[in-house]
Design an enzyme around this catalytic site. Structure first.
Site, PDB file in Angstrom:
ATOM      1  CE  LYS A 271      -4.003  -1.719   2.634  1.00  5.03           C
ATOM      2  NZ  LYS A 271      -5.017  -1.513   1.593  1.00  5.03           N
ATOM      3  NE  ARG A 345     -11.189  -9.227  -2.488  1.00  2.00           N
ATOM      4  CZ  ARG A 345     -11.526  -8.290  -3.357  1.00  2.00           C
ATOM      5  NH1 ARG A 345     -11.757  -8.591  -4.616  1.00  2.00           N
ATOM      6  NH2 ARG A 345     -11.644  -7.033  -2.972  1.00  2.00           N
TER       7      ARG A 345
HETATM    8  N1  BES Z   1      -8.326  -3.691   4.217  1.00  2.00           N
HETATM    9  C1  BES Z   1      -8.466  -3.200   2.895  1.00  2.00           C
HETATM   10  C2  BES Z   1      -9.755  -2.409   2.676  1.00  2.00           C
HETATM   11  C3  BES Z   1      -9.923  -1.146   3.470  1.00  2.00           C
HETATM   12  C4  BES Z   1      -9.637   0.079   2.913  1.00  2.00           C
HETATM   13  C5  BES Z   1     -10.426  -1.180   4.758  1.00  2.00           C
HETATM   14  C6  BES Z   1      -9.814   1.242   3.624  1.00  2.00           C
HETATM   15  C7  BES Z   1     -10.619   0.000   5.463  1.00  2.00           C
HETATM   16  C8  BES Z   1     -10.322   1.196   4.900  1.00  2.00           C
HETATM   17  C9  BES Z   1      -8.464  -4.363   1.900  1.00  2.00           C
HETATM   18  O1  BES Z   1      -7.703  -5.456   2.266  1.00  2.00           O
HETATM   19  C10 BES Z   1      -7.864  -3.857   0.628  1.00  2.00           C
HETATM   20  O2  BES Z   1      -6.727  -3.536   0.645  1.00  2.00           O
HETATM   21  N2  BES Z   1      -8.673  -3.810  -0.404  1.00  2.00           N
HETATM   22  C11 BES Z   1      -8.257  -3.348  -1.667  1.00  2.00           C
HETATM   23  C12 BES Z   1      -8.826  -4.277  -2.726  1.00  2.00           C
HETATM   24  C13 BES Z   1      -8.310  -4.038  -4.104  1.00  2.00           C
HETATM   25  C14 BES Z   1      -6.848  -4.405  -4.190  1.00  2.00           C
HETATM   26  C15 BES Z   1      -9.118  -4.860  -5.065  1.00  2.00           C
HETATM   27  C16 BES Z   1      -8.774  -1.926  -1.859  1.00  2.00           C
HETATM   28  O3  BES Z   1      -9.870  -1.635  -1.395  1.00  2.00           O
HETATM   29  O4  BES Z   1      -8.054  -1.110  -2.429  1.00  2.00           O
HETATM   30 MG    MG Z   2      -5.677  -5.295   1.648  1.00  2.00          MG
END
Ligand code: BES
Ligand code: MG
Ligand code: ZN
Length: 487
Positions: A271, A345
């Site tokens: 990230k 997921r």
């Molecule tokens: N934990 C995150 C989602 C999230 C984002 C929770 C902001 C709380 C606040 C999740 O694991 C994630 O990183 N999701 C990605 C998915 C994408 C790579 C398809 C996202 O939302 O960017």
């Molecule tokens: Mg994630």
């Protein structure tokens, strides 16, 4: 600390709080009738939603306060208005260092609902939420909670109301327990810590049995998802099973699954640095399930309920899972990993597959699954998905009653086309970033064969401080909702 609530004809303090609706200000205070009329005619207080007005009465040496709190227009009143009003009230009480109040029973607000019990439940909940502050890491000078005692006046005490107070105190404590779990950083709340908390809970309650699968057992169960996501971390994954069978013998259990990523760095698909610290909250789903089980045990609910908490950390390293890897989930479906940041997921795939063993009445998962859900619904409502309309309706209705709001989202079969893989059964990210919350849910749907709902709580689990009754940090969303669904 939890607030002590009493129902009494006698006052306990010299601070009396009155709630009022805009345009129909009536106060149950014959002694101060004249002053209140003056305040109103001078428009010092207009009872706008969340307005707080404090009026000191000096009588010789004695200081008495009338504190007026606005609920806005009666037609627009919701529990949310009450939360806002109580949040502002608690802030103003803290400023004045008032720890005890007498509260004139807001019969006007109660009259909007089926019965007094419902509004009492919300009052107790909001006061306990507003009274919580996370100060574990501040060395001095702060108190975690301020208000100590609230006494309802002008309310006939009944056993029913007393029972609601007692119950909501247990639930309030469980919510704040969850908030602690979520607020503490990931160097404290590790997957092991989670497992230990669950085991401790089982030690205290004979109706609860907790099993924690070892890595060998995970391999035996074929949990390639959880093993894959956790591979880059120094912390071992934990698959935590809570079994509370205190209902009718043989009645199908209700199952709650909570995403528990104790820190989500994104893994090899790292990230960006901004706000990455907040990803210590990526275990809020599991935190709510654990908090709910604490309350279930303490209330001794007569239900059969199972909690499944797949817990691990998502980290990059030489051992980490990588884009392009293919994982085998517990239901024997293969997952092509195209982004290691879509990890929630993947661990849920194993947990949802495992849930099949219980022949459940239904399964509900709670997960901080997608940033896309935040884009879609903001921080007010959780995204609600599912394969069973009756269950969706039930969750929607429960959410309104206790003010943990959800919003039904679509999940047509066509969305599943977007997560088909060329070389495996499914891919872990869709072919487009549009509709990201939905395609996340469509992925989960591949692993269920029972009535199921998915709550994407990415937006609601964390408060930015803009809701007056929730200080910055975890909101505890989900605990009360689970309990409501069980009752
Ligand atoms: N934990 C995150 C989602 C999230 C984002 C929770 C902001 C709380 C606040 C999740 O694991 C994630 O990183 N999701 C990605 C998915 C994408 C790579 C398809 C996202 O939302 O960017
Ligand atoms: Mg994630
Ligand atoms: Zn995540």
């Amino acid at each position: 600390m939890i607030i002590k609530f009493t129902i009494n004809k006698q006052k306990i303090s010299s601070n009396t709080v009155y709630f009022a609706f805009e345009k129909e200000m009536k106060f149950n205070s014959p002694d101060h009738d004249k002053i209140l009329k003056q305040i109103i005619s001078n428009k010092e207080f207009e009872a706008g939603a969340g307005e707080v007005f404090s009026y000191p009465l000096m009588d010789g040496k004695k200081l008495e306060r009338l504190i007026l709190v606005g609920l806005g227009e009666k037609e627009n009143f919701t529990q949310h208005t009450l939360g806002k009003a109580i949040g502002n009230l608690v802030k103003s009480l803290e400023k004045k260092k008032i720890t005890q109040i007498d509260l004139d029973w807001p019969e006007g607000a109660a009259s909007k609902y089926k019965n007094r019990e419902q509004i009492m439940a919300m009052l107790v909940k909001y006061f306990n939420l507003a009274n919580y502050k996370f100060i574990a890491y501040q060395s001095k000078g702060k108190e975690a909670s301020f208000i100590k005692e609230i006494n309802f006046i002008n309310l006939p005490a009944s056993d029913k109301l007393k029972k609601v107070i007692a119950e909501m105190e247990v639930i309030g404590q469980a919510i704040n327990y969850t908030r602690d779990l979520v607020n503490h950083p990931s160097n404290k709340i590790t997957p092991q810590y989670f497992a230990d908390e669950a085991a401790d809970l089982a030690k205290k309650h004979k109706n609860l049995e907790v099993k924690i699968l070892s890595q060998t057992e995970m391999i035996k169960q074929g949990m390639g998802g959880l093993l894959g996501v956790s591979a880059g971390s120094q912390h071992k994954p934990q698959f935590i099973i809570l079994e509370y069978l205190n209902g009718k013998k043989g009645a199908k259990p209700k199952v709650f699954v909570g995403k528990t990523i104790t820190f989500d760095s994104g893994g090899i698909s790292l990230k960006p640095g901004d706000n990455m610290d907040e990803m210590k909250m990526d275990m809020a789903g599991g935190g709510s399930v654990l908090g709910a089980f604490k309350a279930i045990c303490e209330l001794g609910l007569k239900v059969n309920v199972i909690g499944l908490i797949p817990a691990c950390e998502n980290m990059p390293s030489g051992k980490a899972y990588k884009p392009g890897d293919i994982l085998l989930a517990a239901n024997h479906k293969t997952i092509e990993v195209l982004n290691t940041d879509a990890e929630g997921r993947i661990i849920l795939a194993d947990a949802l597959s495992y849930a099949q063993k219980y022949k459940p009445e239904f399964v509900i998962d709670l997960a901080t699954l997608t940033g896309a859900c935040l884009v879609a619904l903001g921080t007010l409502r959780a995204g609600l998905f599912g394969n069973n309309q009756a269950l969706i309706n039930q969750i929607d209705k429960a959410g309104i009653e206790i003010d943990e709001l959800v919003w039904p989202m679509p999940l047509d079969n066509e969305y599943s086309d977007l997560i088909k893989s060329k070389i495996a059964d499914v891919r872990n990210i869709a072919t487009t970033r549009y509709g990201g919350a939905i395609t996340g849910a469509a992925f989960l749907k591949e692993f269920v064969n029972y009535p199921w709902s998915h709550l994407d709580i990415a937006g609601v689990a964390w408060s930015d401080g803009s809701k007056s009754w929730l200080n910055h940090g975890s909101s505890g969303f989900g605990v009360n909702l689970i309990l409501k669904l069980l009752k």
